[in-house]
Motif scaffolding. Sequence first.
Motif, mmCIF file in Angstrom:
data_model
loop_
_atom_site.group_PDB
_atom_site.id
_atom_site.type_symbol
_atom_site.label_atom_id
_atom_site.label_comp_id
_atom_site.label_asym_id
_atom_site.label_seq_id
_atom_site.Cartn_x
_atom_site.Cartn_y
_atom_site.Cartn_z
ATOM 1 N N ILE A 10 0.849 -1.198 0.000
ATOM 2 C CA ILE A 10 0.000 0.000 0.000
ATOM 3 C C ILE A 10 0.884 1.247 0.000
ATOM 4 C CG2 ILE A 10 -0.236 0.072 2.521
ATOM 5 C CD1 ILE A 10 -3.229 0.852 2.017
ATOM 6 N N THR A 11 0.443 2.264 -0.721
ATOM 7 C CA THR A 11 1.165 3.536 -0.782
ATOM 8 C C THR A 11 0.559 4.508 0.237
ATOM 9 O OG1 THR A 11 -0.341 4.492 -2.425
ATOM 10 C CG2 THR A 11 1.541 3.210 -3.279
ATOM 11 N N PRO A 12 1.242 5.620 0.500
ATOM 12 C CA PRO A 12 0.642 6.632 1.381
ATOM 13 C C PRO A 12 -0.730 7.101 0.873
ATOM 14 C CG PRO A 12 2.978 7.081 1.119
ATOM 15 C CD PRO A 12 2.639 5.961 0.160
ATOM 16 N N GLN A 13 -0.878 7.230 -0.445
ATOM 17 C CA GLN A 13 -2.174 7.584 -1.036
ATOM 18 C C GLN A 13 -3.212 6.516 -0.734
ATOM 19 O OE1 GLN A 13 -1.183 8.398 -5.226
ATOM 20 N NE2 GLN A 13 -3.186 9.380 -5.330
ATOM 21 N N GLY A 14 -2.792 5.254 -0.792
ATOM 22 C CA GLY A 14 -3.685 4.134 -0.502
ATOM 23 C C GLY A 14 -4.113 4.125 0.955
ATOM 24 N N ARG A 15 -3.202 4.467 1.851
ATOM 25 C CA ARG A 15 -3.539 4.540 3.285
ATOM 26 C C ARG A 15 -4.607 5.613 3.523
ATOM 27 N NH1 ARG A 15 -0.414 1.603 6.601
ATOM 28 N NH2 ARG A 15 1.447 0.693 5.658
ATOM 29 N N LYS A 16 -4.452 6.749 2.844
ATOM 30 C CA LYS A 16 -5.448 7.813 2.988
ATOM 31 C C LYS A 16 -6.788 7.369 2.403
ATOM 32 C CE LYS A 16 -6.509 12.645 2.008
ATOM 33 N NZ LYS A 16 -7.913 12.341 2.126
ATOM 34 N N ALA A 17 -6.767 6.730 1.246
ATOM 35 C CA ALA A 17 -8.006 6.235 0.622
ATOM 36 C C ALA A 17 -8.691 5.241 1.545
ATOM 37 C CB ALA A 17 -7.708 5.599 -0.729
ATOM 38 N N TYR A 18 -7.905 4.350 2.173
ATOM 39 C CA TYR A 18 -8.488 3.379 3.104
ATOM 40 C C TYR A 18 -9.185 4.099 4.253
ATOM 41 C CZ TYR A 18 -8.904 0.226 7.002
ATOM 42 O OH TYR A 18 -9.410 -0.454 8.081
ATOM 43 N N GLU A 19 -8.516 5.061 4.861
ATOM 44 C CA GLU A 19 -9.096 5.790 5.995
ATOM 45 C C GLU A 19 -10.366 6.533 5.571
ATOM 46 O OE1 GLU A 19 -8.305 5.389 9.064
ATOM 47 O OE2 GLU A 19 -6.420 4.324 8.776
ATOM 48 N N ASP A 20 -10.341 7.158 4.397
ATOM 49 C CA ASP A 20 -11.529 7.861 3.889
ATOM 50 C C ASP A 20 -12.672 6.879 3.650
ATOM 51 O OD1 ASP A 20 -10.062 10.220 3.952
ATOM 52 O OD2 ASP A 20 -9.721 10.265 1.779
ATOM 53 N N ASN A 21 -12.379 5.757 2.994
ATOM 54 C CA ASN A 21 -13.410 4.752 2.698
ATOM 55 C C ASN A 21 -13.991 4.149 3.966
ATOM 56 O OD1 ASN A 21 -12.840 5.222 0.025
ATOM 57 N ND2 ASN A 21 -11.792 3.290 -0.316
ATOM 58 N N LYS A 22 -13.133 3.916 4.939
ATOM 59 C CA LYS A 22 -13.588 3.334 6.209
ATOM 60 C C LYS A 22 -14.529 4.309 6.925
ATOM 61 C CE LYS A 22 -11.982 1.275 10.483
ATOM 62 N NZ LYS A 22 -10.873 1.108 11.398
ATOM 63 N N ARG A 23 -14.163 5.577 6.909
ATOM 64 C CA ARG A 23 -15.016 6.610 7.538
ATOM 65 C C ARG A 23 -16.371 6.678 6.814
ATOM 66 N NH1 ARG A 23 -11.257 9.755 8.326
ATOM 67 N NH2 ARG A 23 -11.107 10.629 6.246
ATOM 68 N N ASP A 24 -16.348 6.631 5.476
ATOM 69 C CA ASP A 24 -17.596 6.647 4.707
ATOM 70 C C ASP A 24 -18.452 5.429 5.044
ATOM 71 O OD1 ASP A 24 -16.747 8.979 3.508
ATOM 72 O OD2 ASP A 24 -16.209 8.021 1.597
ATOM 73 N N TRP A 25 -17.814 4.250 5.161
ATOM 74 C CA TRP A 25 -18.545 3.015 5.485
ATOM 75 C C TRP A 25 -19.192 3.125 6.860
ATOM 76 C CZ3 TRP A 25 -21.180 -1.001 4.382
ATOM 77 C CH2 TRP A 25 -21.410 -1.978 5.346
#
Length: 106
Positions: A80-95
């Motif tokens: 995972i890239t730093p961008q991917g880590r941010k996307a994960y956190e954003d997606n998790k918050r949305d979920w």
Amino acid sequence: MSITSDLIRGHTETIILAHLMTKDSYGYEINKSIQDKTDNQYELKEATLYSAFRRLEQSGYILSYWGDETTGARRRYYTITPQGRKAYEDNKRDWEEAKRLIDKLI
């Protein structure tokens, strides 16, 4: 009872990113982890898994590299890239927000 893919569709990439948050991994290991965590109620089809890898890599959320196995077939690992880590956190918050709303509605 097995989980229908309709309930999980749209979250495949976030599920993969969640696995990669802890360590680099390869397709079979990620799918096995999904099966284990869901007591064999859910697994990704191979085509779905590798399509998601392609989308994630094109988005810059993961990178792939070949492992150096001394026995057996070479494996393509994903990190995972730093961008991917941010996307994960954003997606998790949305979920979590969507889940909260659905819990209120059902």
